[in-house]
Scaffold this motif. Structure first.
Motif: not given
Length: 405
Positions: A105-111, A217-228
């Motif tokens: 429950k990080d208050k700054d994470y709202d995705i 776009n949030n999902f795509k960005e997280q997938v890219q992070e994981l691939v990298t």
């Protein structure tokens, strides 16, 4: 904390930490030395055994320390760049980094994501980011880049950049992995809808379900992070350490499932079906799994006395109810002549609930029936003791840990 301090290892893998204690002086750089007496070692081992490295408190503490240091929510790459906890510990405990951030429950994470997107992140985080092989990551990167005819593209990439020919079995294995058909039924259910490619118009391209998921776009960005992150793991741990024509890196650790995947079997096998070894006829591969130290109360029918005679020679017992004429024994005797690749995987502590992996110790070769013998187990069950020569004698620190640790 002693093995953590000595090794700098932040994976919190209990087996790895035990090995660092056993290795002693070998892991200390420069002219410094360290020695643990028997009592000190025993106390450290006991502490490792009772430690809860998957505990929420440990992971949260590492996360918030890094978050405070950065002044923002850390990216996946930040954990390694700043010497924090191995992010794979988060993946194994919380399915994905996204799931972890929701959980604390990080208050700054709202995705937020759909259940399908969450299962896809879970699949990529736990199955692919370890980076054992490049092809799965190449598929995902190609899909993120909008490429088509994926399997042929991957085949060309592997040949041109990694000097690897993608066999027909390799194609089937890759397709099954990227369509969630490689895992056993329970796993397929867990990762339901994790289908990244599909067959259409005579070729494999992005699946409609993954294409739709990537519109976020949030999902795509997280997938890219994981691939990298996965590619970084591959380049640092595996790329330059792959042994010969095998798909394995010497002395890295692998689970049963990872071995089945890397040997290009069409589907994973549950450990019970593998036992101590399994010959896969189609791929002509024959992995041998050994639990070096076994519990005293193990059933007599499987109380095998596998043992190293020296770093280059192993005595291993067949499954029970076997004789010289048994098919699996004959295959082992004649593996080289038959073109069968035998690989050795050794695990120190079968009862460790967290360390389910085996050290890869390289290809092995039977010295033949003349150096084997038919034996009778404690309960009278027939078995065969085979002798194997290791293509690469076991490295000193690994050998000492397995045999004496």
């Amino acid at each position: 904390m002693i093995p953590l301090a000595l090794s700098g290892d932040r994976s919190y893998n209990k087996d790895t930490l035990r090995r660092y204690v056993q290795a002693g002086n070998r892991i200390i750089p420069g002219t410094s030395t360290v020695h643990f007496d028997k009592i000190a070692k025993q106390r450290i081992y006991e502490s490792i055994d009772t430690a809860r490295f998957s505990d929420m408190k440990l992971i949260k503490e590492a996360y918030f320390n890094l978050r405070f240091k950065l002044g923002r929510i850390p990216k996946i790459a930040d954990f390694a760049d700043h010497g924090s906890i191995d992010v794979s510990r988060i993946f194994s405990k919380f399915k994905s980094y996204h799931h972890f951030l929701i959980k604390i429950k990080d208050k700054d994470y709202d995705i937020s994501f759909t259940p399908v997107q969450e299962r896809m992140l879970h699949f990529i985080s736990q199955k692919l980011t370890i980076g054992m092989r490049a092809r799965d990551l190449i598929v995902l990167q190609a899909l993120l880049d909008g490429r088509d005819d994926i399997i042929n593209y991957v085949s060309e990439e592997l040949y041109n950049n990694y000097n690897v020919d993608l066999s027909e079995y390799g194609r089937i294995n890759l397709i099954n992995m990227m369509t969630n058909r490689f895992g056993v039924q329970v796993a397929q259910k867990t990762f339901e809808d994790s289908e990244f490619i599909e067959f259409s118009n005579g070729k494999y391209g992005i699946s409609q379900i993954f294409k739709q998921a990537l519109e976020d776009n949030n999902f795509k960005e997280q997938v890219q992070e994981l691939v990298t992150y996965g590619f970084k793991q591959f380049n640092e741990k595996y790329k330059d350490n792959i042994y010969g024509n095998t798909p394995f890196a010497l002395y890295e650790k692998y689970t049963y499932e990872q071995v089945c995947l890397l040997l290009e079997w069409p589907q994973n096998e549950v450990p019970l079906n593998i036992g101590g070894y399994k010959f896969h006829k189609e791929t002509k591969t024959y992995p041998v799994f050994i639990n070096y130290h076994k519990a005293d109360d193990i059933q007599d029918t499987i109380k095998y006395e596998d043992r190293f005679e020296n770093p280059g020679l192993l005595k291993a017992i067949s499954k029970n109810k076997r004789t010289f004429t048994s098919d699996d024994v004959q295959t082992a005797f004649n593996a080289d002549a038959l073109g069968v690749a035998m690989h050795l995987f050794v695990r120190k502590n079968k009862d460790d609930e967290e360390s389910k992996e085996f050290y890869y110790l390289g290809p092995i070769h039977s010295t033949g029936q003349e150096n084997a013998k038919e034996i009778s187990m404690a309960n009278g069950t027939a078995a065969v003791e085979l002798e194997y020569v290791l293509e690469v004698p076991v490295r000193d620190d690994i050998y000492d840990y397995i045999v004496n640790g």
